[in-house]
Design a protein around this motif. Structure first.
Motif, short mmCIF file in Angstrom:
data_model
loop_
_atom_site.label_atom_id
_atom_site.label_comp_id
_atom_site.label_asym_id
_atom_site.label_seq_id
_atom_site.Cartn_x
_atom_site.Cartn_y
_atom_site.Cartn_z
N THR A 46 0.85 -1.19 0.00
CA THR A 46 0.00 0.00 0.00
C THR A 46 0.88 1.23 0.00
O THR A 46 1.88 1.28 0.71
CB THR A 46 -0.91 0.00 1.25
OG1 THR A 46 -1.61 -1.23 1.31
CG2 THR A 46 -1.91 1.13 1.19
N GLN A 49 0.98 7.51 2.50
CA GLN A 49 0.12 8.68 2.41
C GLN A 49 0.55 9.71 3.46
O GLN A 49 0.85 9.36 4.59
CB GLN A 49 -1.35 8.30 2.61
CG GLN A 49 -1.89 7.42 1.48
CD GLN A 49 -3.35 7.07 1.68
OE1 GLN A 49 -3.76 6.71 2.78
NE2 GLN A 49 -4.14 7.15 0.63
N TYR A 51 -0.44 13.21 5.47
CA TYR A 51 -1.61 13.97 5.89
C TYR A 51 -1.20 15.23 6.66
O TYR A 51 -0.15 15.29 7.27
CB TYR A 51 -2.52 13.13 6.79
CG TYR A 51 -3.22 11.99 6.09
CD1 TYR A 51 -4.46 12.17 5.49
CD2 TYR A 51 -2.62 10.74 6.01
CE1 TYR A 51 -5.10 11.13 4.84
CE2 TYR A 51 -3.25 9.68 5.36
CZ TYR A 51 -4.49 9.89 4.78
OH TYR A 51 -5.11 8.86 4.13
N LEU A 57 -5.39 14.99 3.04
CA LEU A 57 -4.37 14.25 2.31
C LEU A 57 -3.51 15.22 1.50
O LEU A 57 -4.00 15.97 0.67
CB LEU A 57 -5.02 13.22 1.38
CG LEU A 57 -4.04 12.38 0.54
CD1 LEU A 57 -3.13 11.55 1.44
CD2 LEU A 57 -4.80 11.48 -0.43
N SER A 59 -0.30 14.13 0.00
CA SER A 59 0.34 13.45 -1.12
C SER A 59 0.34 11.95 -0.88
O SER A 59 0.05 11.48 0.24
CB SER A 59 1.78 13.94 -1.30
OG SER A 59 2.34 13.45 -2.51
N GLN A 60 0.66 11.22 -1.93
CA GLN A 60 0.73 9.77 -1.88
C GLN A 60 1.95 9.32 -2.67
O GLN A 60 2.17 9.79 -3.78
CB GLN A 60 -0.55 9.16 -2.45
CG GLN A 60 -0.61 7.64 -2.43
CD GLN A 60 -1.99 7.13 -2.78
OE1 GLN A 60 -2.89 7.15 -1.96
NE2 GLN A 60 -2.16 6.68 -4.01
N ARG A 65 -1.11 1.90 -6.37
CA ARG A 65 -2.16 2.58 -5.62
C ARG A 65 -3.13 1.52 -5.11
O ARG A 65 -3.66 0.72 -5.87
CB ARG A 65 -2.87 3.60 -6.51
CG ARG A 65 -2.00 4.77 -6.89
CD ARG A 65 -2.75 5.77 -7.72
NE ARG A 65 -3.94 6.26 -7.03
CZ ARG A 65 -4.79 7.12 -7.58
NH1 ARG A 65 -4.58 7.58 -8.79
NH2 ARG A 65 -5.84 7.54 -6.90
N ILE A 67 -6.29 0.92 -2.02
CA ILE A 67 -7.12 1.38 -0.90
C ILE A 67 -7.81 0.13 -0.35
O ILE A 67 -8.86 -0.28 -0.85
CB ILE A 67 -8.17 2.41 -1.35
CG1 ILE A 67 -7.49 3.59 -2.07
CG2 ILE A 67 -8.99 2.90 -0.17
CD1 ILE A 67 -8.46 4.58 -2.67
N ALA A 255 -4.69 10.64 -6.78
CA ALA A 255 -5.06 10.41 -5.39
C ALA A 255 -5.93 11.57 -4.91
O ALA A 255 -5.84 12.69 -5.41
CB ALA A 255 -3.80 10.30 -4.53
N VAL A 257 -6.06 14.06 -3.24
CA VAL A 257 -5.31 15.08 -2.52
C VAL A 257 -6.23 16.25 -2.22
O VAL A 257 -6.83 16.84 -3.11
CB VAL A 257 -4.09 15.54 -3.35
CG1 VAL A 257 -3.41 16.73 -2.69
CG2 VAL A 257 -3.12 14.39 -3.53
N LYS A 287 0.96 5.80 7.04
CA LYS A 287 0.25 7.08 7.05
C LYS A 287 1.06 8.04 7.91
O LYS A 287 1.28 7.79 9.10
CB LYS A 287 -1.17 6.93 7.59
CG LYS A 287 -2.12 6.18 6.66
CD LYS A 287 -3.51 6.10 7.27
CE LYS A 287 -4.52 5.55 6.26
NZ LYS A 287 -4.20 4.20 5.79
#
Length: 828
Positions: A46, A49, A51, A57, A59-60, A65, A67, A255, A257, A287
C-alpha cells in the motif's frame, strides 16, 4: 458384459493412474510450493500517504495505488459481477473447479489450443501472491496445489476479500478500492451498476480493456459482465438494459489530494526513505501525519503567490508566453485553441489562456475546456512594459498596448472589491520566495513553502537556500550586546564610519539604509530603525569572536559564521528554516528548539510506529510536578529569559515605533506596515515583534517576526544570486492604495507584505498572549534623549525595561554628562 467389465477396469486403471499422477506431481513440486500461512497475516503493498495535522491528504507515494476495503464495504453488485465473470462456482469448489477444468480440456481437444481458462478465483489469488504469470504447465500445476492449500487455510469470504484487494485493475490501481478512485474518483459505494461492471471486467486484461485506454473495448467487456450477471440472475433485464446502455464515464483521477503542500510532501518523503528505505517506505502502507494545519498551509501558499505577483506587477509586464498567430494570419479555431491549451501547464496561481480579440479596454480570452471570459481594464492596466529590474515603461492607455489576438498569456483570479473572483493578467514571477512558520514552544512546523511552484522547481528554498540574512542578524547581535553591558537605553553614536584598511588600501564605509544618521540613539530605537553603523559599533565593542559564538548558540555551525565586522550587517548565509529557528529562541524565553514536521507515523493497521518526542521551551512543562503523565524533554537554554525579553522589546518597536507624533518626535520602525493590518493587531493582549532584513545590494530581502505562539520568516530574492531585486516608480494607472510600494525593494517592502498576508490568517488559529515580564527584569522611567532616569511624565520620557542592576541611577537633570558609545570608546 465383457465390454462393460472392460470399461470399468479401464476407468479404475485410469482413475488410479490419474490419482497416482496427481500425487506424484504433488510430491515432485512440493519442495517448491510456498507456505500459504503467510496469507493469514498478509500485508498488501500500500502506498505511503501524507496527511496534514487535521487529516487532509497532502500526497501519496508509491508505484502501486491501493485502498484496502473490507468485504462488507464492497457493494454486492460488484461481488456478484466478479464471481459471475471470473468464477461462477466459487462458493462450491475446493479451490480447483473440476467442471471448469473438464470444459477447458474439452475445448483444447476440439480446437487444438487453449482458448478457455480454468483458473478459479482462488487459483488467481495463488498466482498473484506466489507465482509468475508465465504460461507454462508447471506453473498451472503449482497454482492448483497452492489453491487447494489456500482453501484449507481460509474461508471463502477471506479468499474473496484478499482477491478483491490484491489484483491489478490497470493504471497502477490494485484492488477494487483503488480502481474506483482511479477511474471514477469516488468510493465504491457511490458507483453505479455500469461502473461496477466496468471494474469487474478489468482483471481479464487490465491494460487493454480499461475504459481510459480503449473505451469501446471496455464497453464491450462491460456487456459481457452484465450478461453473466443476468444469466446468474443477479440483476434484472431492466437493470441490464440500463447499465449496458450507459455511457463510458471513466477518466483518470489522481489520489484524493485535498491539500496542496508539495514542498512539505517531499520533505516527508525524504525523511521516510531515510528511516525505512525506499521499498518499505513506498509500499508499507504508512500514514504520515505532519504538524502542519491545512488552513495555515493554504494561507502560506497564497501569501507567497500573492506577494510574488505583487512584486512582479510593479516591475512591469514581460509580454506573452507565445504567439499562435500574427495580425495577417488566419485565427485559430476554438477547437484548435482548446487542444493547444490542454497541453499547457498551470503553475502556482496562474493558468494558460489565449487572447481571441482585443477592444478598447477589454480583451476576449479563451481558457482551457472552451471557457471564454472577458478580461476587463482593471485586470490588465498594471501592465506597463518591463525594461529591467530598475526601469519600467509608460503606463498603457488601451488594451492593445498590452495584448494582441493570438497571444498565449497567463491569468490568475483575485478577489474583487465586492469579494467576488476577478480575472487578472498575470505572469510567472521571476523572483523566488520561501516561508517558514514554527510554533516556538516545541518547534512544530505550522507551515512551509519552498518556492512559487514545485512543478517549476523542486528546489526547496525554505531548507536548502543559504542566503545572506542582512539585518535579520541584528536581534542575535543585540542579544550578545545585552549580555555584555549594553541596555535598551544605552546611547550609541549613529554617525558615519570611515575606517582605513592599510592592507586593502581602501576605507570601509558601512552605511545606514536609508543613508540617514541621527547622532546618539538608544539601542531600542537603533534596532527598530535598523541602524547599520550602530551594529558595527556594537560588534567592535563586544568583539567579533563573542558575536560569532553567540550566533552559533542559535544553532548555526560555528565554522559557517564569518569572523569579521561585516557579520554585524548580516554577511552570514542562513536558510529560512535556520532563521526561523533562531528567532524562536527570542520568542520562547531563550530556548533552542528543534524544528520538526512529522508528528507521527502509523502503519497500515493504524498502529503508531513513530511518534516525535520534541523538546519543549516551556519550563513548567518539564518540571517534576508537571501535570503530564511524564516530564517532557527540556530544550536547551541558549540565552537567558531576560535577554530574550529585552531583544523582543526592541523588536516590538520595529513594528510600533515610538515618540509623540503630536509633539513632532514620533518615529516609525522598519515594520510599521504591520500597524495597518487589523487582523494581526486587533486581538487584545497580542504583541507583535519583528525585524526586516536587506542585503546591501538588495539581492536578498527578509522579514522575521512573531507573536507569542507563532514565529514566521519570509524570504524573497532571485535564485540567480547575481540579480538584484531593483526598484520601481509609481504606475500612473494605479492609485496609492493599489501601489503602496515604490522605490528600492527592501525587506520592509518585498518580504514583509508576504509575512503580513500569511499572519493575518494564521494568528486566528493560534493562542497569542502578551509576553510576560520575566523575573529579574525591572521597569523604570527614562528620559528619551539621554537614557537616564526621568522625573517627568510626558512625551519626553517612557518606561523602559532593564535587567535588574543595569538600570540607570542618575537623573537626566542631574548635571552629569551623558555617556555615548562610538567606535573610539565612550564620549563624555
Amino acid at each position: 458384459m465383457k465390454f462393460l467389465k472392460g470399461m470399468v477396469i479401464a476407468g479404475v486403471v485410469m482413475l488410479v493412474l490419474g490419482l497416482t499422477t496427481v500425487v506424484g506431481l504433488y510430491f515432485y513440486v512440493k519442495p517448491d510450493l510456498p507456505s500459504v500461512e503467510t496469507l493469514r497475516d498478509v500485508h498488501l503493498q500500500t502506498p505511503m500517504q501524507v496527511y496534514s495535522k487535521d487529516g487532509q491528504l497532502i500526497s501519496q507515494f508509491g508505484e502501486k495505488r491501493r485502498i484496502p476495503v473490507k468485504l462488507e464495504d464492497i457493494p454486492q453488485n460488484l461481488r456478484d459481477a466478479i464471481i459471475a465473470t471470473e468464477d461462477s462456482r466459487f462458493y462450491e469448489h475446493f479451490g480447483v473447479d473440476p467442471i471448469g477444468v473438464a470444459r477447458a480440456f474439452g475445448n483444447l481437444l476440439v480446437t487444438g489450443h487453449i482458448s478457455q481458462g480454468a483458473s478459479t478465483i482462488t487459483m488467481q489469488l495463488a498466482r498473484n501472491f506466489f507465482l509468475s504469470f508465465d504460461q507454462v504447465w508447471m506453473r498451472k500445476i503449482k497454482e492448483a496445489f497452492i489453491a487447494v492449500h489456500i482453501e484449507q487455510l481460509l474461508t471463502k469470504d477471506e479468499i474473496l476479500t484478499l482477491y478483491l484487494n490484491k489484483i491489478a485493475f490497470g493504471n497502477r490501481a490494485y484492488g477494487v478500492g483503488a480502481a474506483a478512485q482511479v477511474y471514477y474518483g469516488k468510493p465504491l459505494k457511490d458507483l453505479t451498476l455500469a461502473q461496477l461492471a466496468t471494474i469487474a471486467g478489468l482483471p481479464k486484461a487490465p491494460s487493454t480493456l480499461n475504459p481510459i485506454a480503449d473505451p469501446a473495448a471496455s464497453k464491450a467487456r462491460r456487456r459481457v459482465v452484465l450478461l453473466r450477471m443476468l444469466d446468474e440472475k443477479k440483476i434484472t433485464r431492466a437493470e441490464f438494459d440500463e447499465a449496458a446502455a450507459a455511457p463510458v464515464t471513466a477518466r483518470y483521477h489522481g489520489a484524493e489530494v485535498t491539500m496542496s503542500a508539495p514542498y512539505l510532501a517531499e520533505m516527508v518523503r525524504q525523511a521516510m526513505v531515510d528511516k525505512f528505505g525506499e521499498d518499505e517506505a513506498y509500499s508499507g502502507g504508512y500514514k504520515v501525519y505532519t504538524t502542519v494545519d491545512s488552513h495555515d498551509q493554504a494561507a502560506a501558499q497564497q501569501a507567497v503567490w500573492t506577494n510574488l505577483h505583487d512584486y512582479d506587477e510593479r516591475h512591469g509586464y514581460r509580454g506573452p508566453v507565445a504567439t499562435l498567430w500574427g495580425p495577417e494570419e488566419q485565427p485559430w479555431s476554438q477547437q484548435a485553441i482548446n487542444q493547444y491549451l490542454a497541453k499547457q501547464k498551470a503553475y502556482g496561481a496562474v493558468m494558460p489562456a489565449v487572447v481571441v480579440a482585443v477592444a478598447q479596454q477589454t480583451a476576449t480570452v479563451q481558457l482551457p475546456q472552451n471557457q471564454e471570459i472577458t478580461l476587463n481594464w482593471r485586470g490588465m492596466r498594471w501592465a506597463r512594459p518591463y525594461i529591467n529590474e530598475d526601469r519600467q515603461g509608460p503606463a498603457p492607455e488601451t488594451a492593445s498596448d498590452i495584448l494582441h489576438p493570438g497571444e498565449q498569456i497567463y491569468l490568475r483570479q483575485v478577489a474583487g472589491a465586492d469579494g467576488t473572483a476577478q480575472w487578472r493578467l498575470a505572469q510567472i514571477p521571476e523572483p523566488s520566495s520561501a516561508l517558514v512558520s514554527l510554533h516556538p514552544n516545541d518547534g512544530a512546523v505550522a507551515a512551509v513553502v519552498g518556492g512559487y511552484s514545485f512543478s517549476l522547481s523542486q528546489y526547496n528554498r525554505a531548507i536548502q537556500a543559504e542566503r545572506q540574512v542582512g539585518s535579520n542578524i541584528k536581534p542575535l547581535l543585540y542579544s550578545a550586546a545585552f549580555d555584555n553591558g549594553f541596555t535598551l537605553a544605552t546611547l550609541v553614536n549613529d554617525a558615519p564610519i570611515n575606517q582605513w584598511n592599510p592592507g586593502s588600501g581602501i576605507a570601509w564605509r558601512p552605511k545606514n539604509s536609508p543613508d540617514v544618521y541621527e547622532g546618539p540613539i538608544r539601542l531600542r530605537k537603533a534596532l527598530a530603525k535598523s541602524k547599520n553603523v550602530v551594529s558595527v559599533r556594537l560588534i567592535r565593542a563586544i568583539g567579533v569572536d563573542v558575536v560569532a559564538d553567540r550566533i552559533a548558540d542559535f544553532g548555526i555551525p560555528r565554522e559557517r559564521v564569518p569572523e569579521n565586522e561585516s557579520l554585524s550587517l548580516g554577511s552570514i548565509s542562513m536558510t529560512p528554516m535556520e532563521v526561523a529557528r533562531a528567532y524562536t529562541a527570542i520568542a520562547n524565553g531563550g530556548h533552542l528548539i528543534d524544528p520538526y514536521f512529522i508528528d507521527r507515523v502509523e502503519d497500515a493497521e493504524g498502529n503508531i510506529v513513530v511518534q516525535t518526542q520534541p523538546s519543549f521551551a516551556c519550563t513548567a512543562c518539564v518540571a517534576d510536578d508537571a501535570p503530564y503523565e511524564r516530564p517532557l524533554k527540556q530544550a536547551p537554554q541558549v540565552i537567558s529569559e531576560q535577554t530574550a525579553f529585552l531583544v523582543a522589546q526592541a523588536m516590538k518597536s520595529t513594528v510600533w515605533g515610538g515618540g509623540s507624533w503630536a509633539h513632532k518626535t514620533g518615529w516609525n520602525g522598519t515594520a510599521w506596515r504591520i500597524q495597518r493590518s487589523d487582523p494581526i493587531t486587533d486581538k487584545a493582549g497580542r504583541e507583535i515583534m519583528g525585524k526586516t532584513g536587506t542585503t546591501n545590494d538588495v539581492k536578498d530581502t527578509w522579514f522575521s517576526g512573531f507573536v507569542s505562539g507563532l514565529v514566521t520568516t519570509t524570504w524573497v530574492g532571485f535564485d540567480d544570486v547575481s540579480r538584484q531585486l531593483g526598484r520601481t516608480t509609481m504606475n500612473s494607472n494605479l492609485d496609492r492604495s493599489e501601489q503602496a510600494i515604490t522605490g528600492s525593494e527592501a525587506g520592509a517592502k518585498t518580504a514583509l507584505p508576504g509575512w503580513i498576508l500569511y499572519m493575518e490568517e494564521a494568528v486566528q488559529h493560534v493562542e497569542t498572549n502578551a509576553i510576560p515580564v520575566p523575573p529579574g527584569v525591572v521597569s523604570v522611567r527614562i528620559d528619551l534623549t539621554s537614557g537616564k532616569l526621568s522625573r517627568r511624565n510626558d512625551y519626553t520620557s517612557r518606561f523602559e525595561f532593564f535587567k535588574a542592576g543595569t538600570q540607570p541611577t542618575e537623573y537626566a537633570d542631574s548635571g552629569e554628562d551623558t555617556v555615548i558609545y562610538d567606535e573610539q570608546g565612550s564620549l563624555f
